[in-house]
Design a protein around this motif. Structure first.
Motif, PDB file in Angstrom:
ATOM      1  N   ARG A   1       0.838  -1.194   0.000  1.00 32.65           N
ATOM      2  CA  ARG A   1       0.000   0.000   0.000  1.00 32.65           C
ATOM      3  C   ARG A   1       0.879   1.252   0.000  1.00 32.65           C
ATOM      4  N   VAL A   2       0.519   2.220  -0.832  1.00 30.09           N
ATOM      5  CA  VAL A   2       1.276   3.465  -0.950  1.00 30.09           C
ATOM      6  C   VAL A   2       0.342   4.636  -0.671  1.00 30.09           C
ATOM      7  N   VAL A   3       0.719   5.443   0.299  1.00 30.83           N
ATOM      8  CA  VAL A   3      -0.097   6.596   0.683  1.00 30.83           C
ATOM      9  C   VAL A   3       0.469   7.862   0.057  1.00 30.83           C
ATOM     10  N   VAL A   4      -0.409   8.618  -0.583  1.00 32.47           N
ATOM     11  CA  VAL A   4      -0.050   9.936  -1.117  1.00 32.47           C
ATOM     12  C   VAL A   4      -0.852  10.969  -0.335  1.00 32.47           C
ATOM     13  N   GLU A   5      -0.147  11.808   0.413  1.00 26.30           N
ATOM     14  CA  GLU A   5      -0.812  12.841   1.205  1.00 26.30           C
ATOM     15  C   GLU A   5      -0.900  14.128   0.395  1.00 26.30           C
ATOM     16  N   VAL A   6      -2.085  14.725   0.408  1.00 29.90           N
ATOM     17  CA  VAL A   6      -2.331  15.932  -0.376  1.00 29.90           C
ATOM     18  C   VAL A   6      -2.767  17.060   0.550  1.00 29.90           C
ATOM     19  N   TRP A   7      -1.921  18.083   0.655  1.00 33.07           N
ATOM     20  CA  TRP A   7      -2.303  19.299   1.375  1.00 33.07           C
ATOM     21  C   TRP A   7      -2.868  20.274   0.347  1.00 33.07           C
ATOM     22  N   ALA A   8      -4.058  20.807   0.627  1.00 30.07           N
ATOM     23  CA  ALA A   8      -4.699  21.705  -0.332  1.00 30.07           C
ATOM     24  C   ALA A   8      -5.717  22.579   0.385  1.00 30.07           C
ATOM     25  N   ASP A   9      -6.163  23.614  -0.307  1.00 26.62           N
ATOM     26  CA  ASP A   9      -7.241  24.447   0.195  1.00 26.62           C
ATOM     27  C   ASP A   9      -8.301  24.564  -0.897  1.00 26.62           C
ATOM     28  N   LEU A  10      -9.514  24.830  -0.474  1.00 26.37           N
ATOM     29  CA  LEU A  10     -10.663  24.804  -1.371  1.00 26.37           C
ATOM     30  C   LEU A  10     -10.508  25.705  -2.589  1.00 26.37           C
ATOM     31  N   GLY A  11     -10.230  27.004  -2.351  1.00 23.46           N
ATOM     32  CA  GLY A  11     -10.240  27.967  -3.443  1.00 23.46           C
ATOM     33  C   GLY A  11      -8.952  28.081  -4.219  1.00 23.46           C
ATOM     34  N   CYS A  12      -8.029  27.162  -4.013  1.00 23.74           N
ATOM     35  CA  CYS A  12      -6.741  27.184  -4.708  1.00 23.74           C
ATOM     36  C   CYS A  12      -6.887  26.542  -6.087  1.00 23.74           C
ATOM     37  N   PRO A  13      -6.821  27.341  -7.172  1.00 26.49           N
ATOM     38  CA  PRO A  13      -7.002  26.779  -8.511  1.00 26.49           C
ATOM     39  C   PRO A  13      -5.984  25.702  -8.866  1.00 26.49           C
TER      40      PRO A  13
END
Length: 228
Positions: free
Chosen positions: A12-24
């Motif tokens: 199993r490989v985990v990809v963590e994604v940091w993001a915000d809603l309004g970020c195009p």
């Protein structure tokens, strides 16, 4: 059986994604990541884990038009600057098959991220955030309406009443802040920021080919590409 389960866990490989809603670029980047994963014959090995990162923690709770939000958070800029930037982003998104609405409303995203944290505990964090963001940029969802978030939550298998309870209180607030702090500690200066298997980080929205290379770097080559 135990040994077999251990081997499955190790694959199993985990990809963590940091993001915000309004970020195009977060919107475009997550779709490029999905595309890179879908091209692999072992796509089921990969789990995308959603992490919280508020780009503007000081944003008001009240709705404000996109151009007002942009000028407020970018001192010295004008509405024309926003229109040019948004026009370029819409062209990029449309080229990749994504709907992109320029005339959006914005507000503080802290409460949304609190629900993302709950959704993550249920294994639905990325599904929930992705559905909210797609609806937001598609111009069909007001994510600052609590009942709209409840509807999306229920559509991805979450407990809508539980979402109402979270939005009415302050649960998960510390975890939202901790996520942002962790991203900064890992070297992020903004979003999107992705970490592959806790071994390599990727700032910004990379091309599909770059994400494919990073997936291969942490997981090895897939036996063959998925059939389209």
């Amino acid at each position: 059986m135990v040994e077999q389960e251990r081997q499955i866990d190790q694959s199993r490989v985990v990809v963590e994604v940091w993001a915000d809603l309004g970020c195009p670029w977060c919107y475009v980047g997550k779709h490029r990541l999905e595309a890179a994963i879908s091209q692999r014959s072992d796509a089921d090995r990969f789990e995308i884990v959603m992490r919280s990162f508020q780009l503007d923690p000081t944003a008001p709770q009240e709705l404000e038009k996109n151009e007002i939000s942009f000028v407020r958070s970018h001192p010295g800029s004008t509405s024309d600057d926003l229109r040019r930037a948004e026009g370029q982003m819409r062209a990029i998104a449309n080229k990749e098959g994504l709907t992109y609405t320029i005339d959006r409303w914005n507000a503080n995203t802290f409460d949304l991220h609190r629900v993302v944290q709950y959704a993550g505990d249920q294994g639905r964090g990325y599904a929930f955030f992705s559905a909210v963001q797609d609806g937001f940029f598609g111009g069909v969802l007001n994510p600052f309406d609590p009942e709209a978030l409840v509807g999306v939550a229920e559509s991805v298998g979450l407990d809508g009443q539980r979402v109402r309870e979270i939005l009415a209180a302050d649960e998960y607030a510390d975890r939202v802040r901790a996520d942002r702090e962790e991203a900064v500690e890992l070297g992020s200066t903004g979003v999107p920021f992705m970490v592959f298997d806790r071994r390599v980080g990727a700032p910004g929205a990379q091309k599909v080919t770059v994400y494919s290379q990073l997936l291969e770097q942490v997981a090895g080559p897939a036996s063959s590409e998925r059939a389209s």
